[in-house]
Design a protein around this motif. Sequence first.
Motif, PDB file in Angstrom:
ATOM      1  N   UNK A 253      14.074  12.832  41.408  1.00 25.38           N
ATOM      2  CA  UNK A 253      14.912  14.475  40.406  1.00 25.38           C
ATOM      3  C   UNK A 253      15.984  14.013  40.787  1.00 25.38           C
ATOM      4  N   UNK A 254      17.211  12.995  38.960  1.00 24.62           N
ATOM      5  CA  UNK A 254      17.864  13.150  39.289  1.00 24.62           C
ATOM      6  C   UNK A 254      19.270  14.589  39.365  1.00 24.62           C
ATOM      7  N   UNK A 255      20.223  14.314  40.114  1.00 23.75           N
ATOM      8  CA  UNK A 255      21.055  15.058  40.702  1.00 23.75           C
ATOM      9  C   UNK A 255      21.370  15.909  39.220  1.00 23.75           C
ATOM     10  N   UNK A 256      21.847  15.595  38.459  1.00 20.89           N
ATOM     11  CA  UNK A 256      22.154  16.311  36.707  1.00 20.89           C
ATOM     12  C   UNK A 256      21.179  17.286  36.531  1.00 20.89           C
ATOM     13  N   UNK A 257      19.598  16.948  36.950  1.00 18.87           N
ATOM     14  CA  UNK A 257      18.629  18.031  36.953  1.00 18.87           C
ATOM     15  C   UNK A 257      17.727  19.000  37.742  1.00 18.87           C
ATOM     16  N   UNK A 258      18.467  18.943  39.011  1.00 11.16           N
ATOM     17  CA  UNK A 258      18.412  19.343  39.905  1.00 11.16           C
ATOM     18  C   UNK A 258      17.693  20.917  40.109  1.00 11.16           C
ATOM     19  N   UNK A 259      19.252  20.946  39.909  1.00 13.60           N
ATOM     20  CA  UNK A 259      18.831  22.696  39.967  1.00 13.60           C
ATOM     21  C   UNK A 259      18.136  23.406  38.582  1.00 13.60           C
ATOM     22  N   UNK A 260      17.694  22.707  37.411  1.00 18.86           N
ATOM     23  CA  UNK A 260      17.227  23.327  36.589  1.00 18.86           C
ATOM     24  C   UNK A 260      15.085  23.436  37.760  1.00 18.86           C
ATOM     25  N   UNK A 261      15.510  22.453  38.429  1.00 19.56           N
ATOM     26  CA  UNK A 261      13.673  22.159  39.092  1.00 19.56           C
ATOM     27  C   UNK A 261      13.716  22.584  40.033  1.00 19.56           C
ATOM     28  N   UNK A 262      14.952  23.278  40.642  1.00 15.92           N
ATOM     29  CA  UNK A 262      14.939  23.747  41.988  1.00 15.92           C
ATOM     30  C   UNK A 262      14.762  25.200  41.284  1.00 15.92           C
ATOM     31  N   UNK A 263      15.288  25.303  40.048  1.00 20.70           N
ATOM     32  CA  UNK A 263      15.057  27.199  39.483  1.00 20.70           C
ATOM     33  C   UNK A 263      13.234  26.783  39.491  1.00 20.70           C
ATOM     34  N   UNK A 264      13.085  26.279  38.790  1.00 25.33           N
ATOM     35  CA  UNK A 264      11.635  25.740  38.414  1.00 25.33           C
ATOM     36  C   UNK A 264      10.111  26.252  39.538  1.00 25.33           C
ATOM     37  N   UNK A 265      10.972  25.574  40.632  1.00 20.86           N
ATOM     38  CA  UNK A 265      10.520  25.629  41.569  1.00 20.86           C
ATOM     39  C   UNK A 265       9.901  27.473  42.382  1.00 20.86           C
ATOM     40  N   UNK A 266      10.949  28.280  42.686  1.00 22.84           N
ATOM     41  CA  UNK A 266      11.481  29.325  42.136  1.00 22.84           C
ATOM     42  C   UNK A 266      10.183  29.794  41.666  1.00 22.84           C
ATOM     43  N   UNK A 267       9.702  28.932  40.422  1.00 23.57           N
ATOM     44  CA  UNK A 267       8.586  30.544  39.851  1.00 23.57           C
ATOM     45  C   UNK A 267       7.565  30.060  40.063  1.00 23.57           C
ATOM     46  N   UNK A 347      23.311  18.630  43.634  1.00 19.73           N
ATOM     47  CA  UNK A 347      23.789  19.110  41.905  1.00 19.73           C
ATOM     48  C   UNK A 347      24.858  18.254  41.993  1.00 19.73           C
ATOM     49  N   UNK A 348      24.748  17.291  40.908  1.00 23.29           N
ATOM     50  CA  UNK A 348      26.026  16.953  40.079  1.00 23.29           C
ATOM     51  C   UNK A 348      26.909  17.757  39.777  1.00 23.29           C
ATOM     52  N   UNK A 349      28.165  17.664  39.779  1.00 23.02           N
ATOM     53  CA  UNK A 349      29.766  18.376  39.424  1.00 23.02           C
ATOM     54  C   UNK A 349      29.626  18.617  37.631  1.00 23.02           C
ATOM     55  N   UNK A 350      28.371  18.021  37.112  1.00 22.08           N
ATOM     56  CA  UNK A 350      27.988  17.706  35.744  1.00 22.08           C
ATOM     57  C   UNK A 350      26.908  18.182  35.772  1.00 22.08           C
ATOM     58  N   UNK A 351      26.197  19.908  35.965  1.00 23.07           N
ATOM     59  CA  UNK A 351      24.722  19.751  35.039  1.00 23.07           C
ATOM     60  C   UNK A 351      24.166  18.935  34.101  1.00 23.07           C
ATOM     61  N   UNK A 352      23.145  18.581  34.085  1.00 28.74           N
ATOM     62  CA  UNK A 352      22.912  18.625  32.550  1.00 28.74           C
ATOM     63  C   UNK A 352      22.759  20.355  31.309  1.00 28.74           C
ATOM     64  N   UNK A 353      23.523  19.972  30.390  1.00 30.17           N
ATOM     65  CA  UNK A 353      23.895  21.539  29.797  1.00 30.17           C
ATOM     66  C   UNK A 353      22.261  21.073  29.016  1.00 30.17           C
TER      67      UNK A 353
END
Length: 392
Positions: A253-267, A347-353
């Motif tokens: 997953x590209x670094x801009x969107x990893x945070x979102x996938x981490x959190x989806x994985x948590x669920x 993760x990216x310093x500028x994550x996707x909003x």
Amino acid sequence: MDRIVIAHYAEISLKGGNRRPFTDRLRDRIRQAVNAAGVDAGVGVESHRLVVTPRAGQDHDRALRAVLRVPGVANAALATRTPPELEAIKAAAVAALKSAPPGSFKIETRRADKAFPLTSIQVSQEVGGRCVVETGRPVDVHTPAVAVRVELTRQHAYVSAGTLPGPGGLPVGSTSRLMALLSGGLDSPVAAWLMMRRGARVTGVHFHNRSLQGPAVLEKLEDLCGVLAWASGSMPLAVVPFEACQRAIVATVPETHRMLVYRRAMFRIASRLGYAEGALGYITGDSLGQVASQTAENLRTIHAAADLPVYAPLVGSDKVEIVARARALGTFDISIRPHEDCCSFLVSRHPAVRSSVPQIEAMEAGLDWEALITEAVDKTTRRDILPAPDAL
Ligand code: ATP
Ligand code: MG
């Protein structure tokens, strides 16, 4: 004359004919809290109030503090128990007033037993008259410095000065189990507590990346649960090793969107853990717009991975309100201890909003969820955390 703690319940009174299971549950929660405080006491229900009777030599103030931690308690006070006779009540009221802060006072009388020969107003006048004579303090029925309460049940009178507010809400166990995603930050413990106050049984789940987060964060989590457990008697905490899952996500997953996938994985992982416990939802500390992952677009993308409702009771709160709640709850000083956050892993310093579900699903296509979830769940460790005595 005995010194006791008297507590009134909050919303339970709305439950009408179904009140008994709620008062029994509140009594159990209070008993657990008082025991956890190390106070040896009897706990009973008497005419719509809960009465905690510490045995001789026990710490009454500590018992009161424990009671004030229990959801379902509207208010509580230290009180004197006397026979339901006017002379004894007067003596107790004078003594209560003498040890209360200075200034004006009023007497508030409630009769649970309407068979008492005087009306509530007559009791207040009689008792107030004696207090004026014995203390010289003025009566002020509108804005008194001290309110002395006289409560009459069939068997007893309870006299108290200085009633303190409790959390309100419903005792834990009144509603079903929810899985609280606890990061170790400020928001998620407050969110978990707010849902406990709605009666939910709560299991804490923390996702831990060993290569990024030291062991100190686990100690933080235990300390936070040690505060929350005052509400529930004990609190299960599951710690999920998240490193393997995060490394797999980093690989695809590209670094801009990893945070979102981490959190989806948590669920997805919490779903498997919660299924075994009959959980009916998730709790998060999300607050709309607070960080990049909490835009409405991103919360939609994250929460879409949850198979059960997501309760985010802070979604409309601002940081000042959340901080105030954390301070009142006693989690603030623990939450601000510095810790690494697993969501910052590569993760990216500028994550996707902005994001969308189809876009994220396309990015996740290369992940073997079943294998990742199974491994994480197999290696999850669990503990039951008890109320922390020094957090009272
Ligand atoms: P918090 O103060 O609770 O950390 P936050 O505003 O800093 O929240 P994030 O760190 O983006 O926001 O996390 C949002 C929510 O995601 C958290 O409130 C928590 O419910 C969940 N969460 C984040 N990281 C973890 C983690 N490592 N383990 C469990 N849940 C987590
Ligand atoms: Mg955080």
